[in-house]
Scaffold this motif. Structure first.
Motif, short mmCIF file in Angstrom:
data_model
loop_
_atom_site.label_atom_id
_atom_site.label_comp_id
_atom_site.label_asym_id
_atom_site.label_seq_id
_atom_site.Cartn_x
_atom_site.Cartn_y
_atom_site.Cartn_z
N ILE A 385 -40.93 -94.97 -10.34
CA ILE A 385 -41.76 -94.60 -11.49
C ILE A 385 -43.12 -94.10 -11.02
O ILE A 385 -43.76 -94.70 -10.16
CB ILE A 385 -41.95 -95.82 -12.42
CG1 ILE A 385 -40.59 -96.28 -12.96
CG2 ILE A 385 -42.88 -95.48 -13.58
CD1 ILE A 385 -40.65 -97.57 -13.75
N GLY A 388 -45.77 -92.65 -15.56
CA GLY A 388 -45.04 -92.89 -16.80
C GLY A 388 -43.65 -92.29 -16.84
O GLY A 388 -42.94 -92.40 -17.84
N LYS A 389 -43.24 -91.66 -15.74
CA LYS A 389 -41.91 -91.04 -15.68
C LYS A 389 -41.13 -91.61 -14.51
O LYS A 389 -41.67 -91.81 -13.42
CB LYS A 389 -42.05 -89.52 -15.52
CG LYS A 389 -40.73 -88.76 -15.56
CD LYS A 389 -40.98 -87.26 -15.51
CE LYS A 389 -39.69 -86.47 -15.61
NZ LYS A 389 -39.90 -85.01 -15.58
N GLU A 414 -34.15 -88.31 -20.08
CA GLU A 414 -34.71 -86.96 -20.12
C GLU A 414 -33.70 -85.95 -19.59
O GLU A 414 -33.69 -84.80 -19.98
CB GLU A 414 -35.99 -86.91 -19.28
CG GLU A 414 -37.10 -87.83 -19.75
CD GLU A 414 -37.76 -87.32 -21.01
OE1 GLU A 414 -38.53 -86.34 -20.92
OE2 GLU A 414 -37.49 -87.88 -22.08
N THR A 426 -33.52 -88.78 -15.01
CA THR A 426 -34.94 -88.99 -15.27
C THR A 426 -35.08 -89.75 -16.59
O THR A 426 -34.29 -89.56 -17.52
CB THR A 426 -35.70 -87.66 -15.35
OG1 THR A 426 -35.07 -86.80 -16.30
CG2 THR A 426 -35.73 -86.97 -14.00
N LYS A 428 -38.22 -91.87 -19.22
CA LYS A 428 -39.58 -92.30 -19.47
C LYS A 428 -39.70 -93.79 -19.14
O LYS A 428 -38.78 -94.57 -19.39
CB LYS A 428 -39.97 -92.05 -20.92
CG LYS A 428 -40.10 -90.57 -21.27
CD LYS A 428 -40.49 -90.38 -22.74
CE LYS A 428 -40.64 -88.90 -23.07
NZ LYS A 428 -40.97 -88.70 -24.52
N GLU A 429 -40.86 -94.18 -18.63
CA GLU A 429 -41.04 -95.57 -18.22
C GLU A 429 -40.79 -96.56 -19.35
O GLU A 429 -40.17 -97.61 -19.16
CB GLU A 429 -42.44 -95.78 -17.65
CG GLU A 429 -42.67 -97.19 -17.12
CD GLU A 429 -44.03 -97.36 -16.46
OE1 GLU A 429 -44.27 -98.43 -15.85
OE2 GLU A 429 -44.86 -96.42 -16.55
N GLU A 430 -41.22 -96.21 -20.55
CA GLU A 430 -41.08 -97.15 -21.66
C GLU A 430 -39.62 -97.33 -22.10
O GLU A 430 -39.30 -98.26 -22.86
CB GLU A 430 -41.92 -96.71 -22.87
CG GLU A 430 -41.53 -95.37 -23.45
CD GLU A 430 -42.35 -94.22 -22.90
OE1 GLU A 430 -42.50 -93.22 -23.62
OE2 GLU A 430 -42.85 -94.35 -21.76
#
Length: 567
Positions: A385, A388-389, A414, A426, A428-430
């Motif tokens: 990470i 944030g990605k 993603e 890929t 997103k971190e959340e």
């Protein structure tokens, strides 16, 4: 303890192959165990020939792709090649670039930055090729999942020919030609090509059309490109059968001769200059080629493989060697952190592992995931990470399609793509927490039972079955890899004469059965607490080999597994 599973070769087919090919019972058994079901098929497997390659025009989309590329060559257009940063993509990009140069075309190349851009066709790269004057883009080892990007290229007035071998999505990209043996309706008989294998089939088809059209002043010798094809084929997760076996056999000969300056320099810097086999490629050459993309210098290996002069090639090879050393140190650090996470988490009852960190280098997590799969026998998803990605790599186990698992979680991702046993994505971190839940649910479907640690045995043998001749016959099956595993034989009730730890924690056992004595070695299997005792009987899974040392030859056994013998 690993579970032993004995393969059951059809006795009628084994007897037929043994008789018609005049080979030993062991070799006939090994052939049947590898899916060989006819004398003709066995002959092709044992003696692969370039004449056994399939007609490249059987690949769906080949005719459309070739016609557009030939038109570009005739009209003097600039041809953009959009490659990938791993050894498969790099070797395929170098192959296509060098061939197009040889036939008088005007190729330009774009290779994305692994750390900044990630895998696949990107708008940034499309625009870069547009600025270089390219009206046509040929992708190598990528593009099959990039429908939006292909549409963007068309909006910019560029035609696209996709060459890829990864799993095919429901919606194909709107390219002028899509060449991928896995796409629906493709009659090409072999679906296991690597990215460079697809590119080589394109080159074969191009040479045929250019030659038959009288557009070539001299005919390129495609055998000279097989060193590149062998590198990419072995470096990717593809079955080493059919065309891939042919590519590797003849490509190894080209690498051995070392005519290409970049490969010659790479052999020298890696210590493989005296001889080249599959081991040299897997553990010396290919890691150094991959190190460029992993450590942020994606063009470096391409420049090496296309270098024309020895001094330039040596400089590039030395730089790749430095990057590979950095990669090794980085990999070990990530591996230690990942193993600590697993031990704290525990693996009991788990169908797979998802690990993530903001401290990990995205260029090495795929290798670390492979090592964790070997250790724990479970699919492993690793995410690095940054900002944030998350960039993820996954390595799977037999019986689990990791791309299908990712597809079931596509609403959380993603992007993703890859093979049944290896893929990238890929996220997103959340979304990482939700992704872990989704992947574990998907694994419940694809792995209804926790994968057992297994070892497949080709045949139970007696001491009289083994000799140097047996090993020489077994070497006809090389090179080994996915789809053609290294043979594993087994003894029952063999007696230990003595055992000891040698070198860096290696197990050495001297054994006797039926009046014959065998020296066996188990790398990284030394463990004083469980050191086999003299006079104890055991069952031994092994691969025989001939050890040559100081001018002497002797038959030895490579230990794969040990089990107590129960009469």
């Amino acid at each position: 303890m690993r579970r032993w599973r004995l393969k059951r070769a059809r006795s009628d087919l084994k007897d037929l192959l043994q008789k018609e090919l005049r080979v030993s019972s062991i070799l006939a058994t090994l052939l049947v165990n590898r899916g060989i079901d006819s004398v003709e098929g066995a002959s092709r497997f044992l003696s692969p020939r370039l004449s056994n390659l399939h007609n490249p025009f059987l690949l769906k989309g080949m005719r459309e792709g070739v016609d557009r590329i030939v038109r570009a060559i005739v009209n003097g257009e600039t041809i953009g090649i959009y490659g990938d940063y791993d050894v498969d993509g790099i070797s395929g990009t170098a192959l296509l670039y060098l061939f197009l140069k040889e036939v008088g075309a005007r190729p330009v190349v774009y290779i994305p930055d692994r750390l900044r851009e990630g895998y696949g066709l990107k708008r940034e790269g499309i625009l870069a090729l547009k600025e270089k004057g390219a009206g046509l883009i040929i992708t190598v080892d990528c593009g099959i999942t990039n429908a939006k990007e292909v549409a963007f290229a068309r909006e910019k007035g560029m035609d696209v020919v996709v060459t890829d071998h990864h799993e095919v999505p429901e919606d194909l990209p709107p390219a002028l030609g899509v060449i991928n043996p896995k796409q629906p309706g493709c009659p090409f008989p072999f679906k296991g090509l690597s990215g460079v294998g697809v590119a080589f089939n394109l080159v074969i088809a191009l040479r045929t059309v250019l030659r038959d059209s009288g557009l070539l002043s001299s005919i390129p010798n495609l055998r000279e490109y097989l060193d590149l094809v062998a590198l990419g084929t072995l470096g990717d997760v593809v079955p080493l059968v059919d065309e891939n076996r042919i590519f590797l056999k003849y490509g190894l000969k080209e690498i051995e001769e070392g005519r290409r300056p970049g490969i010659k320099a790479l052999k020298e810097v890696s210590g493989a200059s005296k001889g080249v086999d599959v081991w040299n490629l897997l553990y010396q050459l290919i890691p150094r080629i991959n190190a460029g993309g992993r450590m942020g210098e994606s063009y470096l290996p391409f420049r090496l493989l296309t270098a024309c002069h020895g001094e330039e090639a040596r400089d590039l090879a030395r730089r790749l060697d430095e990057l590979n050393s950095l990669r090794q140190r980085t990999e070990e650090k990530v591996l230690m952190e990942a193993q600590k996470m697993v031990e704290e988490k525990g693996v009991d009852g788990l169908k797979g592992l998802l690990l993530h960190s903001r401290q990990w280098h995205p260029g090495v997590i795929g290798i670390v995931a492979s090592r964790l799969v070997e250790r724990y026998g479970l699919p492993v998803f690793m995410i690095a990470i940054d900002g944030g990605k998350g960039r993820g790599s996954v390595r799977g186990v037999e019986g689990c399609d990791v791309v299908e698992c990712l597809r079931r979680c596509s609403h959380l991702l993603e992007g993703f793509g890859g093979h049944e046993l290896a893929a990238g994505f890929t996220v997103k971190e959340e979304m990482v927490g939700s992704l872990e839940e989704g992947l574990m649910d998907a694994l419940e479907t694809h792995l209804p039972h926790i994968p057992a640690r297994e070892i497949w045995i080709d045949a139970m043998v007696e001491p009289g079955d083994l000799s140097e001749r047996t090993v020489e016959e077994m070497e006809l099956l090389t090179p080994h890899g996915v789809g053609n595993p290294e043979p594993v034989l087994a003894f029952e009730g063999i007696r230990i004469m003595r055992s000891r730890i040698v070198g860096d924690d290696h197990l050495n056992i001297y054994l006797e059965k039926g009046g014959r004595f065998f020296d066996a070695i188990g790398f990284r299997m030394g463990n004083g607490a469980s050191l086999p005792r003299a006079s104890q009987h055991l069952n031994l899974a092994f691969t025989p080999f001939v050890d040559e040392w100081d001018g002497m030859r002797r038959l030895r056994l490579m230990i794969k597994d040990i089990r107590p013998h129960e009469p």
